[in-house]
Scaffold this active site. Sequence first.
Site, PDB file in Angstrom:
ATOM      1  CG  HIS A 151       7.633  -7.961   4.297  1.00 58.25           C
ATOM      2  ND1 HIS A 151       8.435  -6.555   5.031  1.00 58.25           N
ATOM      3  CD2 HIS A 151       6.720  -6.950   3.868  1.00 58.25           C
ATOM      4  CE1 HIS A 151       8.025  -5.568   4.956  1.00 58.25           C
ATOM      5  NE2 HIS A 151       6.905  -5.642   4.008  1.00 58.25           N
ATOM      6  CG  HIS A 167       1.429  -4.971   4.192  1.00 62.63           C
ATOM      7  ND1 HIS A 167       1.933  -6.163   5.152  1.00 62.63           N
ATOM      8  CD2 HIS A 167       2.297  -4.597   3.515  1.00 62.63           C
ATOM      9  CE1 HIS A 167       3.558  -5.685   4.974  1.00 62.63           C
ATOM     10  NE2 HIS A 167       3.464  -5.086   3.911  1.00 62.63           N
ATOM     11  CG  ASP A 168       3.297  -6.190   0.713  1.00 60.01           C
ATOM     12  OD1 ASP A 168       2.858  -4.984   0.573  1.00 60.01           O
ATOM     13  OD2 ASP A 168       4.373  -6.396   1.269  1.00 60.01           O
ATOM     14  CD  GLU A 207       2.375  -2.345  -3.053  1.00 59.57           C
ATOM     15  OE1 GLU A 207       3.474  -2.326  -3.416  1.00 59.57           O
ATOM     16  OE2 GLU A 207       1.544  -1.691  -2.196  1.00 59.57           O
ATOM     17  CG  ASP A 208       3.779  -6.563  -3.909  1.00 62.26           C
ATOM     18  OD1 ASP A 208       3.847  -6.031  -4.838  1.00 62.26           O
ATOM     19  OD2 ASP A 208       4.482  -6.325  -2.849  1.00 62.26           O
ATOM     20  CG  ASP A 212       5.931  -1.929   4.471  1.00 60.79           C
ATOM     21  OD1 ASP A 212       6.316  -3.295   4.173  1.00 60.79           O
ATOM     22  OD2 ASP A 212       5.722  -1.006   3.709  1.00 60.79           O
TER      23      ASP A 212
END
Length: 200
Positions: A33, A59-60, A63-64, A128
């Site tokens: 991704h 970018h994640d 967050e993840d 995204d």
Amino acid sequence: MIYSELVDRALRLSARAHRDQNRKASDLPYLMHPAAVTLILAQAGFEEEDNILAAALLHDVVEDTTVTLEELESKHIFPAEVIELVAELSEQKQDEKGNKIPWKPRKEHHLEVIRQSSDGACAIVLADKLHNLKSTLFDLEHEGPQVWDRFYSSEEEFLWYHHEMLSAADRDEKRIQRLIQENRHLLNELALASDGPEDK
């Protein structure tokens, strides 16, 4: 230069952070991704903006994964602009007490963040969403309506959120407008694909 040490560092960190994760309801490595988002940005005209490409790869991670913004800053391997972009792109999933924030309030908060964010963050969030929409459309065409069961939102909420994000990220910039148009096209395709024979 063709080779970017900054982008390579971001790719390595992203690969390590996401190494035990797969895409939602899939056996595909999660790294697919952020890599796809970065390729979309390069194709949209951001191929020489290393800070944006590096942030797209990261970018994640906050967050993840277990990686924190403080960790990214303490490593001193990414410039401030990359850290700021990652901060703008990271949704707040828990409140001050550590409780999980429900889906819609979380999305509404992030929409407000994007409305006030930089052009770089808008470009990344649009890339995204573009990849997520394309993945959802692919799954819907191959698996049918049960695809919606894997999301925390309903189909209607999913479409609402993506339409709202296009408005929040709208900027008078040629490359961003191209990303918005591509997203709108996919949202229309997704709405048509979701409208099965039983709904007609």
